[in-house]
Design a protein around this motif. Sequence first.
Motif, PDB file in Angstrom:
ATOM      1  N   GLN A 202      -6.816  -6.453   6.191  1.00  0.00           N
ATOM      2  CA  GLN A 202      -6.633  -7.307   6.665  1.00  0.00           C
ATOM      3  C   GLN A 202      -5.444  -6.246   7.946  1.00  0.00           C
ATOM      4  O   GLN A 202      -5.900  -6.258   9.411  1.00  0.00           O
ATOM      5  CB  GLN A 202      -5.949  -8.856   7.038  1.00  0.00           C
ATOM      6  CG  GLN A 202      -6.899  -9.641   6.349  1.00  0.00           C
ATOM      7  CD  GLN A 202      -5.904 -10.535   6.560  1.00  0.00           C
ATOM      8  OE1 GLN A 202      -5.609 -11.234   4.573  1.00  0.00           O
ATOM      9  NE2 GLN A 202      -6.243 -11.354   7.277  1.00  0.00           N
ATOM     10  N   LEU A 203      -5.079  -5.028   7.229  1.00  0.00           N
ATOM     11  CA  LEU A 203      -4.062  -4.526   8.182  1.00  0.00           C
ATOM     12  C   LEU A 203      -4.542  -3.181   8.369  1.00  0.00           C
ATOM     13  O   LEU A 203      -4.165  -2.497   8.896  1.00  0.00           O
ATOM     14  CB  LEU A 203      -2.766  -4.583   7.506  1.00  0.00           C
ATOM     15  CG  LEU A 203      -2.260  -5.533   7.151  1.00  0.00           C
ATOM     16  CD1 LEU A 203      -1.104  -5.440   6.152  1.00  0.00           C
ATOM     17  CD2 LEU A 203      -1.688  -6.345   8.151  1.00  0.00           C
ATOM     18  N   ARG A 204      -5.820  -3.248   7.480  1.00  0.00           N
ATOM     19  CA  ARG A 204      -6.363  -1.596   7.641  1.00  0.00           C
ATOM     20  C   ARG A 204      -6.752  -1.002   9.048  1.00  0.00           C
ATOM     21  O   ARG A 204      -7.019  -1.135   9.669  1.00  0.00           O
ATOM     22  CB  ARG A 204      -7.523  -1.315   6.473  1.00  0.00           C
ATOM     23  CG  ARG A 204      -8.230   0.683   6.174  1.00  0.00           C
ATOM     24  CD  ARG A 204      -8.623   0.009   5.090  1.00  0.00           C
ATOM     25  NE  ARG A 204      -7.469  -0.229   3.750  1.00  0.00           N
ATOM     26  CZ  ARG A 204      -8.603  -1.394   2.332  1.00  0.00           C
ATOM     27  NH1 ARG A 204     -10.169  -1.412   2.523  1.00  0.00           N
ATOM     28  NH2 ARG A 204      -7.542  -2.158   1.582  1.00  0.00           N
ATOM     29  N   GLY A 205      -5.924   0.246   9.082  1.00  0.00           N
ATOM     30  CA  GLY A 205      -5.687   1.537  10.228  1.00  0.00           C
ATOM     31  C   GLY A 205      -5.618   0.293  11.541  1.00  0.00           C
ATOM     32  O   GLY A 205      -5.693   1.294  12.402  1.00  0.00           O
ATOM     33  N   LYS A 206      -4.543  -0.183  11.479  1.00  0.00           N
ATOM     34  CA  LYS A 206      -4.589  -1.072  12.153  1.00  0.00           C
ATOM     35  C   LYS A 206      -3.135  -0.520  12.862  1.00  0.00           C
ATOM     36  O   LYS A 206      -2.752  -0.767  12.103  1.00  0.00           O
ATOM     37  CB  LYS A 206      -4.561  -2.203  12.366  1.00  0.00           C
ATOM     38  CG  LYS A 206      -5.903  -3.595  12.711  1.00  0.00           C
ATOM     39  CD  LYS A 206      -6.167  -4.987  12.389  1.00  0.00           C
ATOM     40  CE  LYS A 206      -7.362  -4.545  12.058  1.00  0.00           C
ATOM     41  NZ  LYS A 206      -7.658  -7.019  11.757  1.00  0.00           N
TER      42      LYS A 206
END
Length: 469
Positions: A202-206
């Motif tokens: 849910q956090l990846r790349g953000k």
Amino acid sequence: MSISTDHGRSDPESGAPARTRDGRPVSDRGDTVCVIGAGASGLTAIKNLTEQGFGVDCYERETGVGGAWNWRHDRSPVYASTHLVSSRPFTQFPDFPMPDDWPDYPHHSQLLGYLERYADHFDLRRHIWFGTEVARVDPVAGDRWDVTTRSTGGYGPERTSRYAAVVVANGHNWSPKLSSYEGLAEFRGEVMHASSYQDPAQLRGKRVLVVGAGNTGCDIAVEAAQQASRCWHSTRRGYWYAPKYVFGRPADQVDDTLLALRVPRRVRQWLHHLTMRLTVGDLTRFGLPEPDHRVYETHPIANSQLVDQVGHGRITPVADVARFHPYGVELADGREIEPELVVFATGYLPRFEFLDPRILGDDAGTGRPTLWLNAFPPGHPTLAVAGLVQPDSGVFPLSHWQMVLFARLLRLRVTRPDRVAAFATTVGARAGERYSGPVKDSSRHWFEVGHADYLRAVQRALHDLEKPR
């Protein structure tokens, strides 16, 4: 579904069918005790009550045991990487040890398996009504309780049963505590509470902003440091970030040695500060705010990785959030950042939707009950709340001894009513007593207890209740 005993008895005194105050029929359950929730605290309540010879009906809104530790449940706060923050010996039930070959800090899946084996070992499932939620709990004459239940989700008719006593064990880490900020409704980025967080994907790349410095907030910030393109961590104040290991042992075991030796709190604080200076150093050097309190005055944060990730530049500590703009977040120090995702790790508030808050001494309905031993409300000798504690150790042993005390109290209502009356007087006189020493005044710390002081208080209550004639 198997249950403890049959429903549908008449009022044992009059022989006529029992009725609620508004005239609806009631199934009188005689001396049976109602337990609300089949998480860790509910399970130990069933176990200790049945050991004292009571029939038990437990109502669980989900389809399995485990409560917060069952990640399949809608209300579970567990995420993929969740581990214990208290070590194994201080988390296990005293009469059901965890396996010796388990790690010091077991994974949440191991905890669920442990609770399932606990339920099977003590044959607890036959007392549980799964898929059934409690709609209302009302006091009636004779210190008894009318408990109205229905199928989870509100389907089907409601039914009311009358019980000799009630244990509230629905947990206090499922109703998100949501913050209110100017401009939040206009913010165009993604916003979520930590209760909705499940996986680092849910956090990846953000670009991620994590708000809150509890154990969950720190865990999510560490995972964002590894998965997100940028991570900011916003806190209201400085905190003490304790490593999980000190001198090669779990930190809570080292601290418990000092507690067992009755080392004064001030000396333990000095030793902790010294250890932090020698191992972690000055946290302000990393950009973290200086704590505005001494250690043990907020709930312990056990995280060995957060400071490491800050030191590597993967987490940027920032001030508290002041307000939101459509495409940015303004901080209390005037800086502005532009996260794509904001995760509010702002904790939970206890909710007892089925119970008038005044019964628990929470007249204002703020989620801060006034109880003795965090379990017993004045004026209601057949009601107890299990597991409503935030200890510096695991909750399971504290819930166990709470329910040992309550089960024995209920048994003495017949054989020693004088002892029960004295106990009720103590509850009225000492409700609201704290067992933590000075702590920050916040909803998060309302239930804070030092486990050693708390267990001594429960031990004294048991001794007074059962001392020789």
